[in-house]
Write a protein that holds these residues in place. Structure first.
Motif, PDB file in Angstrom:
ATOM      1  N   VAL A  75     -23.534  17.469  -9.785  1.00  0.00           N
ATOM      2  CA  VAL A  75     -22.378  17.172 -10.636  1.00  0.00           C
ATOM      3  C   VAL A  75     -21.691  15.894 -10.149  1.00  0.00           C
ATOM      4  N   TYR A  76     -20.830  15.360 -11.004  1.00  0.00           N
ATOM      5  CA  TYR A  76     -19.949  14.265 -10.630  1.00  0.00           C
ATOM      6  C   TYR A  76     -18.619  14.853 -10.187  1.00  0.00           C
ATOM      7  N   PHE A  77     -18.082  14.294  -9.130  1.00  0.00           N
ATOM      8  CA  PHE A  77     -16.723  14.596  -8.714  1.00  0.00           C
ATOM      9  C   PHE A  77     -15.918  13.322  -8.962  1.00  0.00           C
ATOM     10  N   HIS A  78     -14.750  13.455  -9.589  1.00  0.00           N
ATOM     11  CA  HIS A  78     -13.925  12.303  -9.934  1.00  0.00           C
ATOM     12  C   HIS A  78     -12.604  12.362  -9.170  1.00  0.00           C
ATOM     13  N   ALA A  79     -12.197  11.225  -8.639  1.00  0.00           N
ATOM     14  CA  ALA A  79     -10.920  11.147  -7.928  1.00  0.00           C
ATOM     15  C   ALA A  79      -9.775  11.310  -8.918  1.00  0.00           C
ATOM     16  N   THR A  80      -8.818  12.124  -8.556  1.00  0.00           N
ATOM     17  CA  THR A  80      -7.602  12.274  -9.359  1.00  0.00           C
ATOM     18  C   THR A  80      -6.690  11.082  -9.060  1.00  0.00           C
ATOM     19  N   ASP A  81      -5.588  10.970  -9.773  1.00  0.00           N
ATOM     20  CA  ASP A  81      -4.624   9.897  -9.490  1.00  0.00           C
ATOM     21  C   ASP A  81      -4.131   9.989  -8.051  1.00  0.00           C
ATOM     22  N   ILE A  82      -3.860  11.201  -7.595  1.00  0.00           N
ATOM     23  CA  ILE A  82      -3.393  11.374  -6.214  1.00  0.00           C
ATOM     24  C   ILE A  82      -4.520  11.074  -5.222  1.00  0.00           C
ATOM     25  N   GLY A  83      -5.765  11.315  -5.621  1.00  0.00           N
ATOM     26  CA  GLY A  83      -6.909  10.963  -4.780  1.00  0.00           C
ATOM     27  C   GLY A  83      -7.051   9.456  -4.636  1.00  0.00           C
ATOM     28  N   GLN A  84      -6.899   8.721  -5.745  1.00  0.00           N
ATOM     29  CA  GLN A  84      -6.943   7.258  -5.697  1.00  0.00           C
ATOM     30  C   GLN A  84      -5.807   6.721  -4.826  1.00  0.00           C
ATOM     31  N   LYS A  85      -4.620   7.298  -4.986  1.00  0.00           N
ATOM     32  CA  LYS A  85      -3.467   6.860  -4.184  1.00  0.00           C
ATOM     33  C   LYS A  85      -3.707   7.139  -2.700  1.00  0.00           C
ATOM     34  N   THR A  86      -4.320   8.277  -2.396  1.00  0.00           N
ATOM     35  CA  THR A  86      -4.637   8.624  -1.007  1.00  0.00           C
ATOM     36  C   THR A  86      -5.597   7.606  -0.410  1.00  0.00           C
ATOM     37  N   ALA A  87      -6.638   7.267  -1.152  1.00  0.00           N
ATOM     38  CA  ALA A  87      -7.609   6.283  -0.664  1.00  0.00           C
ATOM     39  C   ALA A  87      -6.942   4.940  -0.406  1.00  0.00           C
ATOM     40  N   LEU A 144       0.852  -1.191   0.000  1.00  0.00           N
ATOM     41  CA  LEU A 144       0.000   0.000   0.000  1.00  0.00           C
ATOM     42  C   LEU A 144       0.889   1.242   0.000  1.00  0.00           C
ATOM     43  N   PRO A 145       0.511   2.253  -0.772  1.00  0.00           N
ATOM     44  CA  PRO A 145       1.372   3.438  -0.918  1.00  0.00           C
ATOM     45  C   PRO A 145       1.413   4.296   0.340  1.00  0.00           C
ATOM     46  N   ASP A 146       2.415   5.163   0.380  1.00  0.00           N
ATOM     47  CA  ASP A 146       2.497   6.164   1.440  1.00  0.00           C
ATOM     48  C   ASP A 146       1.368   7.163   1.265  1.00  0.00           C
ATOM     49  N   LEU A 147       0.967   7.781   2.349  1.00  0.00           N
ATOM     50  CA  LEU A 147      -0.068   8.801   2.294  1.00  0.00           C
ATOM     51  C   LEU A 147       0.511  10.059   1.653  1.00  0.00           C
ATOM     52  N   PRO A 148      -0.067  10.513   0.543  1.00  0.00           N
ATOM     53  CA  PRO A 148       0.432  11.737  -0.095  1.00  0.00           C
ATOM     54  C   PRO A 148       0.261  12.951   0.814  1.00  0.00           C
ATOM     55  N   GLY A 149       1.158  13.885   0.702  1.00  0.00           N
ATOM     56  CA  GLY A 149       1.104  15.096   1.507  1.00  0.00           C
ATOM     57  C   GLY A 149      -0.157  15.905   1.293  1.00  0.00           C
TER      58      GLY A 149
END
Length: 166
Positions: A129-141, A61-66
């Motif tokens: 509206v739809y809100f979409h997770a960014t790449d950094i959002g997916q990594k955060t999750a 699992l990745p590190d938590l992004p800043g």
């Protein structure tokens, strides 16, 4: 620091096939299988369960992004939901990446400001509206999901900002 979810190949005497179980130790993997199997077959003994380490199926699992460090827990809960993670099955995280709600939703605005989600132009209903997770959002999750069954999500330590409730 990234986290390692250890995989164990398990089999039960009298049952066909093998399964992968994620647990911290072989004993915890065996106990998890025992609980699953003994619900429907109380003749299964602990010794009937074979457990072998399977490093090839480990999950890192990745590190938590800043970017997530000063986001409120309520907003991060919405991000986890958008990415498919639930308390019942956090390991589904990543199977989706959107959240449909009011365009003025404060939690979504917080996630957009942090760069964890972006907003679509319009949705089906007025003001929606739809809100979409960014790449950094997916990594955060992914960084926030628990390593093993029964553990809680990893919530970042958030610094207290002016205007926060005590």
């Amino acid at each position: 620091m990234s986290r390692l979810r250890k995989a164990w190949k398990t089999s039960v005497k009298g049952y066909e096939g093998e399964n992968i179980v994620y647990a911290e130790t072989a004993g915890k993997a065996r106990y998890q299988v025992y609980l699953d199997v003994s619900d429907c077959n109380d003749a299964v003994k602990f010794a009937d369960i074979k457990v072998l380490r399977n490093k090839t199926a480990d999950v890192v699992l990745p590190d938590l992004p800043g970017a997530a460090k000063n986001v409120t827990q309520h907003a991060l809960e919405k991000l986890l939901h958008a990415c498919g993670a639930t308390r019942g099955n956090p390991y589904k995280c990543g199977y989706r990446g959107h959240f449909y709600c009011n365009a003025q939703n404060a939690h979504m605005a917080e996630l957009v400001d942090a760069g964890l989600m972006h907003r679509s132009e319009k949705g089906w209903g007025e003001g929606m509206v739809y809100f979409h997770a960014t790449d950094i959002g997916q990594k955060t999750a992914l960084a926030m999901i628990p390593l093993y069954r029964g553990e809680d999500f990893i919530w970042p330590r958030r610094e207290i900002l002016p205007g926060d409730e005590a």
